[in-house]
Design a protein around this motif. Sequence first.
Motif, mmCIF file in Angstrom:
data_model
loop_
_atom_site.group_PDB
_atom_site.id
_atom_site.type_symbol
_atom_site.label_atom_id
_atom_site.label_comp_id
_atom_site.label_asym_id
_atom_site.label_seq_id
_atom_site.Cartn_x
_atom_site.Cartn_y
_atom_site.Cartn_z
ATOM 1 N N UNK A 189 0.813 -1.304 -0.046
ATOM 2 C CA UNK A 189 0.181 -0.049 0.094
ATOM 3 C C UNK A 189 0.900 1.253 -0.021
ATOM 4 N N UNK A 190 1.921 1.287 0.712
ATOM 5 C CA UNK A 190 2.637 2.294 1.070
ATOM 6 C C UNK A 190 3.510 2.741 -0.343
ATOM 7 N N UNK A 191 4.126 1.529 -0.947
ATOM 8 C CA UNK A 191 4.816 1.800 -2.155
ATOM 9 C C UNK A 191 3.895 2.159 -3.335
ATOM 10 N N UNK A 192 2.651 1.725 -3.299
ATOM 11 C CA UNK A 192 1.579 2.174 -4.357
ATOM 12 C C UNK A 192 1.224 3.493 -4.283
ATOM 13 N N UNK A 193 1.200 3.805 -2.969
ATOM 14 C CA UNK A 193 0.880 5.358 -2.737
ATOM 15 C C UNK A 193 1.953 6.332 -3.408
ATOM 16 N N UNK A 194 3.146 5.899 -2.916
ATOM 17 C CA UNK A 194 4.334 6.926 -3.166
ATOM 18 C C UNK A 194 4.869 6.746 -4.805
ATOM 19 N N UNK A 195 4.557 5.443 -5.336
ATOM 20 C CA UNK A 195 4.992 5.193 -6.833
ATOM 21 C C UNK A 195 4.231 5.786 -7.860
ATOM 22 N N UNK A 196 2.911 6.004 -7.308
ATOM 23 C CA UNK A 196 2.022 6.696 -8.369
ATOM 24 C C UNK A 196 1.181 7.928 -7.754
ATOM 25 N N UNK A 197 0.439 8.628 -8.799
ATOM 26 C CA UNK A 197 -0.197 9.719 -8.503
ATOM 27 C C UNK A 197 -1.567 9.465 -8.380
ATOM 28 N N UNK B 40 12.176 12.091 -8.868
ATOM 29 C CA UNK B 40 10.745 12.361 -9.208
ATOM 30 C C UNK B 40 10.062 11.386 -10.427
ATOM 31 N N UNK B 41 11.092 11.075 -11.232
ATOM 32 C CA UNK B 41 10.666 10.326 -12.422
ATOM 33 C C UNK B 41 10.567 8.713 -11.825
ATOM 34 N N UNK B 42 11.176 8.352 -10.818
ATOM 35 C CA UNK B 42 10.755 6.932 -10.251
ATOM 36 C C UNK B 42 9.818 6.921 -9.360
ATOM 37 N N UNK B 43 9.579 8.019 -8.453
ATOM 38 C CA UNK B 43 8.322 7.958 -7.286
ATOM 39 C C UNK B 43 7.619 8.989 -7.704
ATOM 40 N N UNK B 44 6.547 8.737 -8.535
ATOM 41 C CA UNK B 44 5.839 9.901 -9.185
ATOM 42 C C UNK B 44 4.939 10.758 -8.142
ATOM 43 N N UNK B 45 4.820 10.236 -6.943
ATOM 44 C CA UNK B 45 4.106 11.098 -5.911
ATOM 45 C C UNK B 45 4.743 12.300 -5.804
ATOM 46 N N UNK C 74 20.061 19.795 -5.770
ATOM 47 C CA UNK C 74 18.678 19.992 -4.994
ATOM 48 C C UNK C 74 17.771 20.049 -5.919
ATOM 49 N N UNK C 75 16.343 19.431 -5.451
ATOM 50 C CA UNK C 75 15.376 19.535 -6.369
ATOM 51 C C UNK C 75 14.164 19.907 -5.540
ATOM 52 N N UNK C 76 12.976 20.621 -6.402
ATOM 53 C CA UNK C 76 11.875 21.071 -5.589
ATOM 54 C C UNK C 76 10.756 20.094 -5.751
ATOM 55 N N UNK C 77 10.280 19.741 -4.310
ATOM 56 C CA UNK C 77 9.043 19.166 -4.396
ATOM 57 C C UNK C 77 7.762 19.877 -4.083
#
Length: 299
Positions: free
Chosen positions: A118-126, A274-279, A192-195
């Motif tokens: 569940x946690x991985x699905x949430x963080x891997x997708x929008x 951000x390209x890997x974990x789309x969330x 540095x990347x902006x989230x």
Amino acid sequence: MATAEDDLDKEDIALLSLLCVDNFIDSSSSSSDETSGDSDDEALLLKTATAMIKRRAIPKIGSFVDIVLSYDNQEFRRNFRLSRGTFHRIVDHLAGKVERREYKGGRPQLTLETQILIALWYIANTVCYRSIASRLDVSDSTVMKSVDGIVSAMVKDKNKLIRWPKGEQLRRNENGFRAFQGMPGVVGAIDGTHIAIPGPNQHHENYINRKGFHSIVAQVVCDHEMKFMSVNTGWPGSVYDARVFRNSKIGKRIINKTILPDEFHLVGEAGQLKAIFRKLKMLDCTLPKLTDSVTFCCI
């Protein structure tokens, strides 16, 4: 196809249920010489009204976890953004570390494997909590608790899982970068990347970056295999990368030459996180959870 229930609003159902209860009470106190047919009709009416005001069951996909666990490695990575082997390493690492509520009956508690999925699905997708709940046959609140529990448990061990290389490991990194892009002396890439985040309720102007949207800054350092060596996140989006670096623990130690010998250095490089974990393209949780979510992705 629409049913009679669809045409009744909540007020109609409430009035109907009250009417049934009144009739049921009246029938219970009436004389015994009344026909049984009337009592049967009233009992049926009461049963119908009771069924109508019960909580509506939402159809869900009950076997999705079984389907996921049958994926081959390629399909698993495509959906969860990591290999099955890494997933099982996470399961082993978190065994006994995720807080579980006392079971008091009702639906069985989720297994650790399901909570991690569940946690991985949430963080891997929008996707939102509701979408995951429907897919995995759980409630929205269960999804939220699973994500928070897994993220918190992993972040507690971040210093064990994300470590700055020392001695021989620095030399191996240098050899790796030299073989990778012919860059002698390089032991890591920093960026540095902006989230993107929703505007906070307080001091939201501090989180507006130079591109005009609200964000937090994540400063990360990785090796030639894109394994993270350092993660520093949580700075408001208006703060420039150079200031974040100077004030970070890793930046101070590099400036003071306590962890990076003179023959080694870092290069600036665009991140692929951000390209890997789309969330991470838009984190819609509250500020206290933002930094943990980013760190979880890096772990």
